[in-house]
Design a protein around this motif. Structure first.
Motif, PDB file in Angstrom:
ATOM      1  N   THR A  48       2.782   0.566   3.384  1.00 47.25           N
ATOM      2  CA  THR A  48       4.112  -0.030   3.212  1.00 47.25           C
ATOM      3  C   THR A  48       5.164   0.928   2.683  1.00 47.25           C
ATOM      4  O   THR A  48       6.356   0.662   2.812  1.00 47.25           O
ATOM      5  CB  THR A  48       4.030  -1.245   2.269  1.00 47.25           C
ATOM      6  OG1 THR A  48       3.474  -0.835   1.018  1.00 47.25           O
ATOM      7  CG2 THR A  48       3.154  -2.338   2.876  1.00 47.25           C
ATOM      8  N   GLU A  49       4.738   2.059   2.080  1.00 41.70           N
ATOM      9  CA  GLU A  49       5.721   3.017   1.565  1.00 41.70           C
ATOM     10  C   GLU A  49       5.054   4.362   1.316  1.00 41.70           C
ATOM     11  O   GLU A  49       3.885   4.428   0.923  1.00 41.70           O
ATOM     12  CB  GLU A  49       6.346   2.510   0.264  1.00 41.70           C
ATOM     13  CG  GLU A  49       7.493   3.373  -0.233  1.00 41.70           C
ATOM     14  CD  GLU A  49       8.205   2.775  -1.448  1.00 41.70           C
ATOM     15  OE1 GLU A  49       9.322   3.205  -1.760  1.00 41.70           O
ATOM     16  OE2 GLU A  49       7.621   1.873  -2.093  1.00 41.70           O
ATOM     17  N   VAL A  50       5.827   5.431   1.535  1.00 42.09           N
ATOM     18  CA  VAL A  50       5.371   6.789   1.232  1.00 42.09           C
ATOM     19  C   VAL A  50       6.347   7.411   0.241  1.00 42.09           C
ATOM     20  O   VAL A  50       7.564   7.344   0.421  1.00 42.09           O
ATOM     21  CB  VAL A  50       5.275   7.652   2.502  1.00 42.09           C
ATOM     22  CG1 VAL A  50       5.026   9.122   2.141  1.00 42.09           C
ATOM     23  CG2 VAL A  50       4.166   7.152   3.417  1.00 42.09           C
ATOM     24  N   ILE A  51       5.789   7.996  -0.810  1.00 42.27           N
ATOM     25  CA  ILE A  51       6.579   8.704  -1.814  1.00 42.27           C
ATOM     26  C   ILE A  51       6.097  10.146  -1.832  1.00 42.27           C
ATOM     27  O   ILE A  51       4.906  10.399  -2.039  1.00 42.27           O
ATOM     28  CB  ILE A  51       6.402   8.072  -3.205  1.00 42.27           C
ATOM     29  CG1 ILE A  51       6.881   6.615  -3.194  1.00 42.27           C
ATOM     30  CG2 ILE A  51       7.152   8.873  -4.269  1.00 42.27           C
ATOM     31  CD1 ILE A  51       6.504   5.841  -4.442  1.00 42.27           C
ATOM     32  N   THR A  52       6.979  11.090  -1.590  1.00 44.68           N
ATOM     33  CA  THR A  52       6.571  12.494  -1.637  1.00 44.68           C
ATOM     34  C   THR A  52       7.072  13.130  -2.932  1.00 44.68           C
ATOM     35  O   THR A  52       8.136  12.781  -3.447  1.00 44.68           O
ATOM     36  CB  THR A  52       7.094  13.299  -0.425  1.00 44.68           C
ATOM     37  OG1 THR A  52       8.516  13.413  -0.487  1.00 44.68           O
ATOM     38  CG2 THR A  52       6.684  12.624   0.876  1.00 44.68           C
ATOM     39  N   GLU A  75       7.860  13.171 -12.748  1.00 47.46           N
ATOM     40  CA  GLU A  75       8.510  12.282 -13.689  1.00 47.46           C
ATOM     41  C   GLU A  75       9.449  11.304 -12.986  1.00 47.46           C
ATOM     42  O   GLU A  75       9.448  10.096 -13.290  1.00 47.46           O
ATOM     43  CB  GLU A  75       9.276  13.090 -14.743  1.00 47.46           C
ATOM     44  CG  GLU A  75       8.401  13.920 -15.658  1.00 47.46           C
ATOM     45  CD  GLU A  75       7.834  15.176 -15.005  1.00 47.46           C
ATOM     46  OE1 GLU A  75       6.831  15.713 -15.519  1.00 47.46           O
ATOM     47  OE2 GLU A  75       8.384  15.600 -13.953  1.00 47.46           O
ATOM     48  N   ASP A  76      10.218  11.815 -12.038  1.00 48.57           N
ATOM     49  CA  ASP A  76      11.137  10.939 -11.303  1.00 48.57           C
ATOM     50  C   ASP A  76      10.369   9.943 -10.438  1.00 48.57           C
ATOM     51  O   ASP A  76      10.766   8.779 -10.306  1.00 48.57           O
ATOM     52  CB  ASP A  76      12.083  11.769 -10.432  1.00 48.57           C
ATOM     53  CG  ASP A  76      13.124  12.534 -11.253  1.00 48.57           C
ATOM     54  OD1 ASP A  76      13.293  12.195 -12.446  1.00 48.57           O
ATOM     55  OD2 ASP A  76      13.746  13.462 -10.711  1.00 48.57           O
ATOM     56  N   ALA A  77       9.256  10.394  -9.854  1.00 44.16           N
ATOM     57  CA  ALA A  77       8.445   9.495  -9.031  1.00 44.16           C
ATOM     58  C   ALA A  77       7.849   8.378  -9.884  1.00 44.16           C
ATOM     59  O   ALA A  77       7.843   7.202  -9.496  1.00 44.16           O
ATOM     60  CB  ALA A  77       7.331  10.280  -8.335  1.00 44.16           C
ATOM     61  N   ALA A  78       7.343   8.731 -11.084  1.00 45.66           N
ATOM     62  CA  ALA A  78       6.767   7.729 -11.977  1.00 45.66           C
ATOM     63  C   ALA A  78       7.819   6.729 -12.427  1.00 45.66           C
ATOM     64  O   ALA A  78       7.564   5.517 -12.499  1.00 45.66           O
ATOM     65  CB  ALA A  78       6.134   8.409 -13.189  1.00 45.66           C
ATOM     66  N   SER A  79       9.023   7.219 -12.709  1.00 42.88           N
ATOM     67  CA  SER A  79      10.109   6.333 -13.114  1.00 42.88           C
ATOM     68  C   SER A  79      10.471   5.356 -11.996  1.00 42.88           C
ATOM     69  O   SER A  79      10.713   4.166 -12.241  1.00 42.88           O
ATOM     70  CB  SER A  79      11.337   7.164 -13.510  1.00 42.88           C
ATOM     71  OG  SER A  79      12.421   6.339 -13.855  1.00 42.88           O
ATOM     72  N   ALA A 118      10.243   5.562   3.194  1.00 39.74           N
ATOM     73  CA  ALA A 118       9.827   6.767   2.479  1.00 39.74           C
ATOM     74  C   ALA A 118      10.940   7.240   1.553  1.00 39.74           C
ATOM     75  O   ALA A 118      12.129   7.093   1.854  1.00 39.74           O
ATOM     76  CB  ALA A 118       9.467   7.875   3.463  1.00 39.74           C
ATOM     77  N   VAL A 119      10.529   7.793   0.411  1.00 38.81           N
ATOM     78  CA  VAL A 119      11.456   8.416  -0.523  1.00 38.81           C
ATOM     79  C   VAL A 119      10.852   9.740  -0.967  1.00 38.81           C
ATOM     80  O   VAL A 119       9.634   9.935  -0.901  1.00 38.81           O
ATOM     81  CB  VAL A 119      11.740   7.525  -1.762  1.00 38.81           C
ATOM     82  CG1 VAL A 119      12.527   6.294  -1.376  1.00 38.81           C
ATOM     83  CG2 VAL A 119      10.441   7.133  -2.457  1.00 38.81           C
ATOM     84  N   SER A 120      11.707  10.644  -1.413  1.00 39.05           N
ATOM     85  CA  SER A 120      11.241  11.972  -1.797  1.00 39.05           C
ATOM     86  C   SER A 120      11.776  12.330  -3.178  1.00 39.05           C
ATOM     87  O   SER A 120      12.951  12.074  -3.480  1.00 39.05           O
ATOM     88  CB  SER A 120      11.707  13.010  -0.776  1.00 39.05           C
ATOM     89  OG  SER A 120      11.257  14.305  -1.116  1.00 39.05           O
ATOM     90  N   PHE A 121      10.918  12.915  -4.018  1.00 40.88           N
ATOM     91  CA  PHE A 121      11.309  13.332  -5.362  1.00 40.88           C
ATOM     92  C   PHE A 121      10.892  14.781  -5.590  1.00 40.88           C
ATOM     93  O   PHE A 121       9.874  15.234  -5.069  1.00 40.88           O
ATOM     94  CB  PHE A 121      10.653  12.442  -6.423  1.00 40.88           C
ATOM     95  CG  PHE A 121      11.111  11.013  -6.372  1.00 40.88           C
ATOM     96  CD1 PHE A 121      12.330  10.633  -6.930  1.00 40.88           C
ATOM     97  CD2 PHE A 121      10.323  10.052  -5.753  1.00 40.88           C
ATOM     98  CE1 PHE A 121      12.755   9.315  -6.870  1.00 40.88           C
ATOM     99  CE2 PHE A 121      10.741   8.734  -5.695  1.00 40.88           C
ATOM    100  CZ  PHE A 121      11.962   8.359  -6.253  1.00 40.88           C
ATOM    101  N   LYS A 138       0.869  -1.177   0.000  1.00 41.08           N
ATOM    102  CA  LYS A 138       0.000   0.000   0.000  1.00 41.08           C
ATOM    103  C   LYS A 138       0.908   1.229   0.000  1.00 41.08           C
ATOM    104  O   LYS A 138       1.558   1.531   1.009  1.00 41.08           O
ATOM    105  CB  LYS A 138      -0.944  -0.020   1.201  1.00 41.08           C
ATOM    106  CG  LYS A 138      -1.977  -1.136   1.111  1.00 41.08           C
ATOM    107  CD  LYS A 138      -3.056  -1.041   2.161  1.00 41.08           C
ATOM    108  CE  LYS A 138      -2.614  -1.603   3.478  1.00 41.08           C
ATOM    109  NZ  LYS A 138      -3.741  -1.699   4.441  1.00 41.08           N
ATOM    110  N   ILE A 139       0.928   1.905  -1.135  1.00 40.86           N
ATOM    111  CA  ILE A 139       1.869   3.007  -1.359  1.00 40.86           C
ATOM    112  C   ILE A 139       1.113   4.332  -1.404  1.00 40.86           C
ATOM    113  O   ILE A 139       0.147   4.490  -2.162  1.00 40.86           O
ATOM    114  CB  ILE A 139       2.633   2.809  -2.682  1.00 40.86           C
ATOM    115  CG1 ILE A 139       3.389   1.472  -2.655  1.00 40.86           C
ATOM    116  CG2 ILE A 139       3.594   3.962  -2.934  1.00 40.86           C
ATOM    117  CD1 ILE A 139       4.009   1.094  -3.992  1.00 40.86           C
ATOM    118  N   ALA A 140       1.560   5.289  -0.620  1.00 44.64           N
ATOM    119  CA  ALA A 140       0.971   6.631  -0.616  1.00 44.64           C
ATOM    120  C   ALA A 140       1.896   7.583  -1.359  1.00 44.64           C
ATOM    121  O   ALA A 140       3.054   7.762  -0.972  1.00 44.64           O
ATOM    122  CB  ALA A 140       0.747   7.117   0.809  1.00 44.64           C
ATOM    123  N   ILE A 141       1.387   8.180  -2.449  1.00 48.13           N
ATOM    124  CA  ILE A 141       2.129   9.215  -3.170  1.00 48.13           C
ATOM    125  C   ILE A 141       1.526  10.553  -2.776  1.00 48.13           C
ATOM    126  O   ILE A 141       0.380  10.858  -3.120  1.00 48.13           O
ATOM    127  CB  ILE A 141       2.040   9.010  -4.694  1.00 48.13           C
ATOM    128  CG1 ILE A 141       2.477   7.595  -5.069  1.00 48.13           C
ATOM    129  CG2 ILE A 141       2.908  10.039  -5.412  1.00 48.13           C
ATOM    130  CD1 ILE A 141       2.347   7.302  -6.545  1.00 48.13           C
TER     131      ILE A 141
END
Length: 451
Positions: free
Chosen positions: A382-386, A414-418, A407-410, A352-355
């Motif tokens: 399970t993961e957070v992407i900002t 475009e970088d998040a989609a990649s 968590a990761v941050s972009f 379950k990923i939260a963008i």
């Protein structure tokens, strides 16, 4: 909406000496203006008066015209001119006159979050019994609301008007135009802190909706919000706390929604919508529908067929089978936390990923309010992407709080989609949540949305 030029006697200088019937209003001369009244809107960087020739070519038979602006001599006699001091005010006054003439039952809806959802719910609940018309898209400001009024079909029974604002006095203007029979305040959040400075001022601005409420009208409010202290004589409070007239009692989570009951009532209601916050939105609709004389059985049947405006907990499947929950229409701290709760509650997914993207208009508290989102990230996520500069504060907050969720941050979408490409399978659920300006939903295109 057809209306007679006689209505223009109420808003223009001098009586109309002959009668015309207009097929509606037009503000954009690039569209069909046949037999319509052209309203030249004046803004900070544009003036619709410059396009009067195009309006005539496209079929307009009348125009409002600010009396301090000279009318082109070569166009005299080619269109009926109705002089006003201000075309925007004249536009608003015309909408008031049409409402007085047509007399639809008017429901006004405002709130920091949920007003569009409640608008959609009201239409779904009421339309089986009544001819309804609602605000289209985001036409909820001082131009959009009169445009909605003047676009409604003549046989409309119930007109549902969304009322937005960015500062004090704006909802006061809208409600004075609409003069609602029912006014709904969904909640008080943090949106527009930049303009208003505090939640107390936001509450004050939202409470303005009661100023235009008919004397025998009813105000429906979030009774769990202590900042809402209405003085109107007819108030229906909705919520979970004991002081509410319509108190949400028992709540049961279902696969695609909720079943809930109201205190001292036996028969439950059911909604097939994600997000626990939508239970309270449904109760506002129940209160309004009861006011209109609908039975609870009719309301239950209508609630089962809800369809919401796009990008509000909208569900898609990618070609990989991954579930996408697109809630990227807009965002505030309150609505982002609610969306995270919705993602955390989902069952049947290994990932379950939260963008999460930037939230705007939060004023000098924006860093704190972004960082505070980290406290709502539950371990079942399970993961957070900002995505974005402001959203990086969410990432920072998670690291500082030692949140046990990766968590990761972009900087950009475009970088998040990649980063996501190739990682999403049929055991994955993904939430998209950000303010409208970020356009976070474009990630769907990069990931290959199937629908």
């Amino acid at each position: 909406m057809k209306f007679s030029s006689k209505l223009l006697n109420e808003i223009s200088h001098g009586p109309v000496d002959h009668e015309l019937v207009f097929e509606g209003v037009a503000t954009d001369t690039r569209r069909d203006c046949t037999n319509k009244l052209f309203v030249p809107i004046v803004g900070e960087v544009f003036d619709g008066h410059r396009f009067i020739d195009a309006a005539i070519v496209n079929g307009a038979t009348g125009t409002l015209w600010e009396k301090n602006k000279p009318f082109p001599k070569d166009l005299e006699g080619k269109i009926n001119v109705y002089e006003v001091d201000d075309t925007t005010v004249g536009f608003q006054e015309l909408a008031k006159q049409v409402l007085k003439q047509q007399k639809p039952y008017v429901i006004g809806v405002t709130g920091s979050n949920g007003k569009t959802t409640v608008k959609d719910m009201l239409e779904a609940v009421l339309s089986p019994k009544y001819k309804t018309f609602k605000t289209q898209g985001n036409l909820n400001n001082h131009w959009g609301l009169p445009m909605t009024v003047l676009a409604m079909p003549e046989d409309t029974d119930v007109l549902i008007l969304e009322m937005g604002m960015s500062g004090l006095g704006e909802i006061s203007l809208l409600t004075q135009i609409a003069q609602p029979d029912v006014a709904v305040i969904t909640n008080i959040g943090e949106s527009h802190l930049l303009q208003l400075g505090s939640r107390e001022n936001i509450a004050k601005a939202k409470m303005e909706i009661a100023e235009g409420l008919k004397s025998d009208g009813v105000l429906v409010i979030d009774g769990d919000e202590p900042l809402l202290t209405p003085t109107h004589k007819n108030v229906i409070s909705c919520g979970y706390e004991d002081n509410n007239e319509l108190q949400i009692d028992h709540v049961e989570k279902r696969e695609n929604g909720y079943v809930f009951t109201l205190k001292n009532e036996k028969e439950p209601f059911e909604i097939s919508l994600l997000g626990k916050h939508n239970i309270k939105n449904a109760v506002y609709s129940i209160a309004s529908a009861r006011r209109l004389g609908m039975t609870d059985d009719q309301i239950r049947q209508s609630l089962s067929s809800l369809k919401l405006t796009g990008m509000r907990l909208e569900q898609f499947r990618l070609s990989t089978g991954a579930l996408i929950i697109n809630d990227a229409y807009n965002a505030s701290p309150t609505s982002m936390k609610a969306a995270l709760e919705t993602l955390a509650e989902l069952e049947g997914f290994n990932k379950k990923i939260a963008i999460l993207g930037d939230m705007y208009e939060l004023g000098d508290q924006e860093e704190f309010l972004h960082r505070d989102i980290a406290t709502s990230v539950k371990p079942s996520i399970t993961e957070v992407i900002t995505v974005g500069d402001k959203a990086k504060w969410i990432y920072d907050g998670m690291k500082e709080n030692e949140t046990q969720v990766p968590a990761v941050s972009f900087d950009n979408k475009e970088d998040a989609a990649s980063y996501l490409s190739g990682r999403l399978d049929d055991q994955t659920a993904v939430l998209l949540k950000a303010s409208r300006g970020l356009g976070l939903e474009t990630i769907l295109q990069a990931l290959g949305k199937e629908s």
